[in-house]
Design a protein around this motif. Sequence first.
Motif, short mmCIF file in Angstrom:
data_model
loop_
_atom_site.label_atom_id
_atom_site.label_comp_id
_atom_site.label_asym_id
_atom_site.label_seq_id
_atom_site.Cartn_x
_atom_site.Cartn_y
_atom_site.Cartn_z
N ASP A 240 -15.55 21.94 20.23
CA ASP A 240 -14.90 20.86 20.98
C ASP A 240 -15.13 20.97 22.48
OD1 ASP A 240 -13.85 19.76 18.64
OD2 ASP A 240 -12.10 21.09 18.70
N ASN A 241 -16.11 21.74 22.90
CA ASN A 241 -16.33 21.92 24.34
C ASN A 241 -16.68 20.58 24.99
OD1 ASN A 241 -18.04 22.48 26.86
ND2 ASN A 241 -17.26 24.52 26.38
N PRO A 242 -15.80 20.06 25.85
CA PRO A 242 -16.05 18.71 26.40
C PRO A 242 -17.26 18.63 27.30
CG PRO A 242 -14.15 19.74 27.45
CD PRO A 242 -14.54 20.63 26.32
N ALA A 243 -17.51 19.66 28.10
CA ALA A 243 -18.67 19.63 29.00
C ALA A 243 -19.97 19.56 28.22
CB ALA A 243 -18.66 20.86 29.91
N ALA A 244 -20.05 20.33 27.14
CA ALA A 244 -21.26 20.32 26.32
C ALA A 244 -21.48 18.96 25.66
CB ALA A 244 -21.20 21.43 25.28
N LEU A 245 -20.40 18.37 25.15
CA LEU A 245 -20.50 17.05 24.52
C LEU A 245 -20.97 16.00 25.53
CD1 LEU A 245 -17.26 16.89 22.33
CD2 LEU A 245 -19.62 16.77 21.48
N TYR A 246 -20.34 16.02 26.69
CA TYR A 246 -20.63 14.99 27.69
C TYR A 246 -22.05 15.09 28.21
CZ TYR A 246 -20.46 12.48 32.12
OH TYR A 246 -20.73 11.64 33.16
N TYR A 247 -22.48 16.29 28.60
CA TYR A 247 -23.80 16.42 29.19
C TYR A 247 -24.91 16.39 28.15
CZ TYR A 247 -21.73 17.07 33.73
OH TYR A 247 -21.03 16.87 34.90
N ARG A 248 -24.61 16.78 26.91
CA ARG A 248 -25.63 16.61 25.87
C ARG A 248 -25.86 15.13 25.63
NH1 ARG A 248 -25.43 19.17 19.82
NH2 ARG A 248 -23.81 17.57 19.55
N ALA A 249 -24.78 14.35 25.64
CA ALA A 249 -24.93 12.90 25.48
C ALA A 249 -25.80 12.32 26.58
CB ALA A 249 -23.56 12.23 25.48
N GLN B 171 -33.49 11.06 26.75
CA GLN B 171 -34.57 11.24 25.77
C GLN B 171 -34.62 10.13 24.72
OE1 GLN B 171 -36.18 13.23 27.64
NE2 GLN B 171 -36.79 14.69 26.08
N ARG B 172 -33.82 9.09 24.93
CA ARG B 172 -33.79 7.91 24.06
C ARG B 172 -33.35 8.22 22.64
NH1 ARG B 172 -39.19 4.47 26.01
NH2 ARG B 172 -38.69 4.53 28.23
N GLN B 173 -32.58 9.26 22.48
CA GLN B 173 -32.00 9.59 21.17
C GLN B 173 -30.59 8.98 21.13
OE1 GLN B 173 -32.65 13.71 19.86
NE2 GLN B 173 -34.09 13.97 21.56
N TYR B 174 -30.57 7.66 21.04
CA TYR B 174 -29.34 6.93 21.28
C TYR B 174 -28.25 7.14 20.24
CZ TYR B 174 -32.35 4.57 24.65
OH TYR B 174 -33.22 4.30 25.69
N ALA B 175 -28.63 7.26 18.98
CA ALA B 175 -27.62 7.44 17.94
C ALA B 175 -26.86 8.75 18.14
CB ALA B 175 -28.26 7.40 16.56
N MET B 176 -27.57 9.80 18.47
CA MET B 176 -26.94 11.10 18.71
C MET B 176 -26.13 11.07 20.01
SD MET B 176 -30.08 13.58 17.53
CE MET B 176 -29.18 15.09 17.86
N ALA B 177 -26.64 10.40 21.01
CA ALA B 177 -25.90 10.28 22.27
C ALA B 177 -24.60 9.53 22.04
CB ALA B 177 -26.75 9.55 23.31
N GLU C 299 -18.75 9.33 21.88
CA GLU C 299 -17.55 8.93 21.15
C GLU C 299 -16.64 10.13 20.90
OE1 GLU C 299 -19.24 5.03 18.70
OE2 GLU C 299 -19.24 7.00 17.74
N ALA C 300 -17.24 11.28 20.55
CA ALA C 300 -16.44 12.49 20.33
C ALA C 300 -15.76 12.92 21.63
CB ALA C 300 -17.33 13.61 19.80
N PHE C 301 -16.49 12.82 22.73
CA PHE C 301 -15.93 13.19 24.02
C PHE C 301 -14.77 12.27 24.40
CE2 PHE C 301 -15.66 12.68 28.60
CZ PHE C 301 -15.60 13.98 29.06
N LEU C 302 -14.94 10.97 24.19
CA LEU C 302 -13.91 10.00 24.58
C LEU C 302 -12.67 10.08 23.70
CD1 LEU C 302 -16.21 7.01 25.51
CD2 LEU C 302 -14.59 8.16 27.04
N ARG C 303 -12.80 10.60 22.51
CA ARG C 303 -11.61 10.81 21.69
C ARG C 303 -10.70 11.86 22.33
NH1 ARG C 303 -15.17 9.76 17.28
NH2 ARG C 303 -15.74 11.95 17.05
#
Length: 227
Positions: free
Chosen positions: A75-84, A90-96, A101-105
């Motif tokens: 649940d690390n928020p920084a990792a979720l946000y910056y990975r997105a 990198q145009r990997q939109y579905a994963m982003a 969405e996980a971060f905003l929850r």
Amino acid sequence: MKKLILLLIAVATTQTTTAQTAQQWRDSLTVLNRMIDREPRSTDLRLRKAAVNIQLGQWDYAIDEYGKVLMIEPDNPAALYYRAYCLTNQRQYAMARSDYEAFLRKMPTHMEARLGLATVYARMGRVTDARDQYNQMVEMFRDSVVCYVARAVFETSQQQYDVALYDWDEAISRQPQNVDYVASKVDLLLKLERRKEALEELEKALQRGVSRGVLKEWIDKCQKSTR
């Protein structure tokens, strides 16, 4: 206007770092790699390494590093946000989208994440979802010029010109000296063949103290259009 929104996204999402040369960043990376070898479960070190990877344009390495952080701390928020952010680059939109969405929850009032998610939805062609995100941003952050500019660019891309003009007005009211916002509104008015209104907008900008020199290109365009 597309360049303008990309600039806003970059400013909103890029991590704050001190200015360094590429060699200095590479030296930092070498040091961090050695430290991670000694402390492989240190999420702080891995987040710092990923930030350096971004500075060096090593997007895939950064994505991999954020993934390792999330394996240790799901649940690390920084990792979720910056990975997105990296996945979007990198145009990997579905994963982003999934990461945003996980971060905003966890942090629903994070403006930059909402802007990132709206951008991803737009690039995926999910127009309704993108519009909902832009509208939510404006409702949540009514004093943020970034939200109005982002929504104006999106609305223009959807040929919703009247509502886009409203958002440019809101942006200009908050930053009346911003030439890019004035130019964007004038450009849209010319596209709509509302030349008189475009000239009036430029006159208002001049009265607010905006330099005639920086508006000359747009003044010339309006005058040519009215001949």
